[in-house]
Design a protein around this motif. Structure first.
Motif, short mmCIF file in Angstrom:
data_model
loop_
_atom_site.label_atom_id
_atom_site.label_comp_id
_atom_site.label_asym_id
_atom_site.label_seq_id
_atom_site.Cartn_x
_atom_site.Cartn_y
_atom_site.Cartn_z
N TRP A 232 -7.13 -2.48 7.66
CA TRP A 232 -6.28 -1.73 6.74
C TRP A 232 -7.09 -0.77 5.87
CZ3 TRP A 232 -1.18 -1.12 6.68
CH2 TRP A 232 -0.43 -1.96 7.49
N VAL B 289 -7.94 -0.28 -4.69
CA VAL B 289 -7.28 -1.57 -4.51
C VAL B 289 -8.37 -2.55 -4.10
CG1 VAL B 289 -5.57 -2.89 -3.22
CG2 VAL B 289 -5.14 -0.47 -3.75
N ARG C 57 -6.73 4.47 -2.42
CA ARG C 57 -5.44 4.97 -1.93
C ARG C 57 -5.21 6.34 -2.50
NH1 ARG C 57 -3.72 3.27 2.33
NH2 ARG C 57 -1.71 3.97 1.76
N LEU D 278 0.81 -1.22 0.00
CA LEU D 278 0.00 0.00 0.00
C LEU D 278 0.84 1.27 0.00
CD1 LEU D 278 -2.84 -1.04 2.47
CD2 LEU D 278 -2.97 -0.88 -0.03
N HIS D 279 2.04 1.22 0.59
CA HIS D 279 2.85 2.43 0.69
C HIS D 279 3.99 2.53 -0.32
CE1 HIS D 279 0.92 2.29 4.75
NE2 HIS D 279 0.65 3.52 4.36
#
Length: 151
Positions: free
Chosen positions: A128, A110, A151, A100-101
């Motif tokens: 999350w 996502v 995101r 994710l980062h």
């Protein structure tokens, strides 16, 4: 350490399967369905996959992995598994956080699917920031939950 894996290499594909099969067997038992596609993978099917794979290595040993595909409008988290001997040690969280980062760089959704009856997995993804968006029937009495986050 999280590293990119060359799943087209037969040795790497075999290492992935060695961890993937027992992990997905646990899910199959939990949801009472053995038709989960990753349970039926072979070295050749892993090698031919269009997914990108990342592995969690400790002392050179693969403990877990994540795979994804990117389309024009979304990222699809297609696999996230940890060897059963290493459950509840933060490996899945480390892999997902990395994904994710470090991988997801655009404001695209996502998505991930898991068995609707796999409550621990659903709870994990919800922690999350994923939200269940639909259920997909796959067999008599068995469905998948699709979850998504932006995101």
């Amino acid at each position: 350490m999280i590293v990119h894996l060359d799943h087209t290499n037969p040795e790497t594909a075999a290492k992935l399967l060695k961890v993937q099969i027992p992990a997905y067997r646990m899910e199959a038992e939990r949801i009472k369905f053995d038709g989960i596609p990753p349970l039926h993978d072979t070295v050749e099917s892993i090698q031919g996959s269009r997914e990108s794979f990342f592995g969690y290595l400790e002392n050179g040993l693969l403990l877990g992995a994540l795979a994804y595909e990117q389309t024009n409008d979304r990222y699809v988290l297609s696999r996230l598994f940890v060897g059963p001997a290493y459950f509840r040690q933060g490996i899945a969280s480390s892999l997902l956080q990395f994904f994710l980062h470090e991988i997801v760089r655009e404001s695209k959704p996502v998505t991930v699917t898991t068995g609707t009856a796999n409550l621990p997995a659903i709870s994990f993804y919800e922690k999350w920031g994923f939200t269940k968006i639909k259920e997909i029937p796959v067999a008599q009495g068995v469905s998948l939950a699709m979850l998504q986050t932006i995101r």
